[in-house]
Design a protein around this motif. Structure first.
Motif, PDB file in Angstrom:
ATOM      1  N   ASP A   1       0.864  -1.186   0.000  1.00 18.97           N
ATOM      2  CA  ASP A   1       0.000   0.000   0.000  1.00 18.97           C
ATOM      3  C   ASP A   1       0.898   1.233   0.000  1.00 18.97           C
ATOM      4  N   PHE A   2       0.972   1.912  -1.141  1.00 16.35           N
ATOM      5  CA  PHE A   2       1.876   3.052  -1.271  1.00 16.35           C
ATOM      6  C   PHE A   2       1.297   4.332  -0.680  1.00 16.35           C
ATOM      7  N   THR A   3       0.191   4.221   0.055  1.00 18.93           N
ATOM      8  CA  THR A   3      -0.275   5.362   0.847  1.00 18.93           C
ATOM      9  C   THR A   3       0.249   5.266   2.284  1.00 18.93           C
ATOM     10  N   GLN A   4       0.906   4.144   2.612  1.00 23.45           N
ATOM     11  CA  GLN A   4       1.450   3.924   3.945  1.00 23.45           C
ATOM     12  C   GLN A   4       2.971   3.780   3.870  1.00 23.45           C
ATOM     13  N   PRO A   5       3.691   4.124   4.958  1.00 22.10           N
ATOM     14  CA  PRO A   5       5.169   4.080   4.936  1.00 22.10           C
ATOM     15  C   PRO A   5       5.722   2.700   4.576  1.00 22.10           C
ATOM     16  N   ILE A   6       6.846   2.722   3.897  1.00 21.06           N
ATOM     17  CA  ILE A   6       7.523   1.511   3.423  1.00 21.06           C
ATOM     18  C   ILE A   6       8.986   1.584   3.832  1.00 21.06           C
ATOM     19  N   GLY A   7       9.552   0.456   4.216  1.00 17.56           N
ATOM     20  CA  GLY A   7      10.977   0.367   4.490  1.00 17.56           C
ATOM     21  C   GLY A   7      11.698  -0.158   3.263  1.00 17.56           C
TER      22      GLY A   7
ATOM     23  N   ALA B   1      17.475   7.428  -5.772  1.00 13.75           N
ATOM     24  CA  ALA B   1      16.502   8.506  -5.589  1.00 13.75           C
ATOM     25  C   ALA B   1      15.193   8.212  -6.312  1.00 13.75           C
ATOM     26  N   ALA B   2      15.265   7.534  -7.457  1.00 14.48           N
ATOM     27  CA  ALA B   2      14.053   7.218  -8.204  1.00 14.48           C
ATOM     28  C   ALA B   2      13.122   6.319  -7.397  1.00 14.48           C
ATOM     29  N   VAL B   3      13.694   5.399  -6.617  1.00 18.09           N
ATOM     30  CA  VAL B   3      12.869   4.534  -5.773  1.00 18.09           C
ATOM     31  C   VAL B   3      12.374   5.298  -4.548  1.00 18.09           C
ATOM     32  N   VAL B   4      13.273   6.029  -3.901  1.00 15.25           N
ATOM     33  CA  VAL B   4      12.901   6.774  -2.696  1.00 15.25           C
ATOM     34  C   VAL B   4      11.806   7.789  -3.013  1.00 15.25           C
ATOM     35  N   ASP B   5      11.925   8.461  -4.151  1.00 14.10           N
ATOM     36  CA  ASP B   5      10.930   9.473  -4.514  1.00 14.10           C
ATOM     37  C   ASP B   5       9.537   8.890  -4.678  1.00 14.10           C
TER      38      ASP B   5
ATOM     39  N   SER C   1       5.544   9.610   2.346  1.00 16.80           N
ATOM     40  CA  SER C   1       6.120  10.250   3.528  1.00 16.80           C
ATOM     41  C   SER C   1       6.100   9.286   4.708  1.00 16.80           C
ATOM     42  N   GLY C   2       7.164   9.339   5.522  1.00 13.89           N
ATOM     43  CA  GLY C   2       7.265   8.445   6.661  1.00 13.89           C
ATOM     44  C   GLY C   2       7.973   7.148   6.351  1.00 13.89           C
ATOM     45  N   SER C   3       8.341   6.947   5.077  1.00 12.69           N
ATOM     46  CA  SER C   3       9.105   5.760   4.696  1.00 12.69           C
ATOM     47  C   SER C   3      10.556   5.899   5.125  1.00 12.69           C
ATOM     48  N   TYR C   4      11.284   4.794   5.081  1.00 17.55           N
ATOM     49  CA  TYR C   4      12.687   4.776   5.492  1.00 17.55           C
ATOM     50  C   TYR C   4      13.540   4.093   4.424  1.00 17.55           C
TER      51      TYR C   4
ATOM     52  N   CYS D   1      35.759  -3.987   8.758  1.00 16.04           N
ATOM     53  CA  CYS D   1      34.349  -3.915   8.360  1.00 16.04           C
ATOM     54  C   CYS D   1      34.220  -3.343   6.940  1.00 16.04           C
ATOM     55  N   SER D   2      34.718  -2.128   6.745  1.00 13.10           N
ATOM     56  CA  SER D   2      34.763  -1.485   5.420  1.00 13.10           C
ATOM     57  C   SER D   2      33.405  -1.350   4.746  1.00 13.10           C
ATOM     58  N   LEU D   3      32.354  -1.332   5.515  1.00  8.48           N
ATOM     59  CA  LEU D   3      31.011  -1.058   5.002  1.00  8.48           C
ATOM     60  C   LEU D   3      30.432   0.105   5.784  1.00  8.48           C
ATOM     61  N   LEU D   4      29.939   1.114   5.083  1.00 11.92           N
ATOM     62  CA  LEU D   4      29.234   2.196   5.744  1.00 11.92           C
ATOM     63  C   LEU D   4      27.741   2.004   5.536  1.00 11.92           C
ATOM     64  N   GLY D   5      26.977   2.308   6.577  1.00 17.06           N
ATOM     65  CA  GLY D   5      25.531   2.133   6.467  1.00 17.06           C
ATOM     66  C   GLY D   5      24.785   3.095   7.355  1.00 17.06           C
ATOM     67  N   ALA D   6      23.525   3.288   7.026  1.00 14.98           N
ATOM     68  CA  ALA D   6      22.669   4.168   7.823  1.00 14.98           C
ATOM     69  C   ALA D   6      21.219   3.809   7.536  1.00 14.98           C
ATOM     70  N   VAL D   7      20.342   4.330   8.401  1.00 15.82           N
ATOM     71  CA  VAL D   7      18.902   4.254   8.215  1.00 15.82           C
ATOM     72  C   VAL D   7      18.383   5.680   8.264  1.00 15.82           C
ATOM     73  N   ALA D   8      17.540   6.065   7.310  1.00 14.07           N
ATOM     74  CA  ALA D   8      17.099   7.450   7.238  1.00 14.07           C
ATOM     75  C   ALA D   8      15.612   7.523   6.869  1.00 14.07           C
ATOM     76  N   ARG D   9      14.948   8.568   7.352  1.00 14.29           N
ATOM     77  CA  ARG D   9      13.503   8.729   7.181  1.00 14.29           C
ATOM     78  C   ARG D   9      13.188   9.787   6.126  1.00 14.29           C
ATOM     79  N   LYS D  10      12.173   9.506   5.342  1.00 14.01           N
ATOM     80  CA  LYS D  10      11.656  10.468   4.369  1.00 14.01           C
ATOM     81  C   LYS D  10      10.565  11.293   5.018  1.00 14.01           C
ATOM     82  N   ALA D  11      10.727  12.595   5.033  1.00 13.71           N
ATOM     83  CA  ALA D  11       9.738  13.485   5.691  1.00 13.71           C
ATOM     84  C   ALA D  11       8.428  13.508   4.908  1.00 13.71           C
TER      85      ALA D  11
END
Length: 282
Positions: free
Chosen positions: A161-167, A188-192, A196-199, A272-282
């Protein structure tokens, strides 16, 4: 339609597809990763590449395994703390328990998961193993490439449901895109397309700490007909443009909210040599 009906329908559709070239002579990231994690769903070319990489950089195996721990922690955070109940896992690789749906369902059984990868061997195993238990949210598998986000998104609309947040999970996948493919724009094409509220949870090999070793592995991968592109921190930061990173921000993945039981929490940055993060879309 019930969850089980969805899986049966998806399996029937898959059976009607044309045969796909496996290219066993060329290492594939999913199968190399499987070998580094101790799996046995790989070809001689994958094993040869992995062993060559280990000779160039003995930390290659710990990089893969610390990445797996990051996936578990990121999905746990998204489900338990951020309240996410829908996931798209792009570049899922060969099934290695616990998988995304197993982690999410252990916290929120109603969670829905879309897996996607571009290797037919992954497809065969995913459709057999990445299935929901009765009474839990559905899972499905899309055979598609991150380079074609429109294919992934159009099929994901059938279950999410693309009206609700997605990870959105891009775990150790962007380094398989070349710089001239504009990987930041692909992501960015996927994130866009997400509400709102997705991560976004993303990890990527970096050349910040062992540049000579990782660029040697990059060159070896190219000689064998595949792509591995280590990137500096500044380039990896660009994947999160316009998003709000949750604490502790962009880190080597073994230092992103480590748990006491994690086997690789004490690795050095180079190991380790891997950088990672989790971020929220406003």
């Amino acid at each position: 339609m019930s969850n089980n009906d969805w899986m049966i329908e998806s399996s029937n559709e898959a059976a009607d597809r044309e045969p796909v070239e496996l290219h066993p002579e060329r290492p594939h990231p999913a199968r190399v990763y499987d070998y580094l994690l101790g799996g046995n769903t790989n070809f001689a070319s994958d094993r040869a590449f992995a062993e060559a990489a280990l000779k160039l950089n003995e930390g290659t195996r710990t990089t893969a395994r610390s990445n797996r721990e990051f996936l578990r922690r990121a999905v746990t955070f998204l489900t338990r703390d951020a309240g996410i109940r829908q996931f798209i896992d792009i570049g899922t690789g060969l099934p290695t328990s616990p998988n995304v749906h197993e982690i999410a369902h252990s916290i929120a059984p109603e969670s829905r998961v879309v897996y996607t990868d571009n290797d037919p061997i992954v497809a065969a195993h995913a459709r057999a193993l990445l299935t929901s238990e009765p009474g839990t949210g559905p899972t499905t598998y899309i055979e598609a490439d991150l380079r074609k986000p429109e294919t992934i998104l159009s099929q994901a609309h059938e279950i999410l449901d693309f009206t609700q947040p997605i990870g959105l999970l891009l775990i150790a996948v962007t380094h398989h895109l070349k710089n001239d493919e504009d990987p930041q724009a692909v992501v960015a094409a996927v994130v866009d397309a997400l509400p709102s509220g997705s991560y976004l949870a993303l990890s990527q090999i970096t050349d910040e700490f062992r540049p000579e070793q990782w660029h040697a592995i990059e060159a070896d991968f190219a000689r064998r007909g595949s792509v591995l592109t280590p990137r500096p921190r500044a380039s990896i930061e660009q994947f999160f443009t316009g998003l709000e990173k949750v604490d502790p921000g962009l880190q080597v993945v073994n230092r992103w909210r480590p748990e006491e039981s994690d086997a690789y929490k004490d690795l050095s940055e180079g190991e380790c040599s891997l950088l990672g993060a989790v971020a929220r879309k406003a």
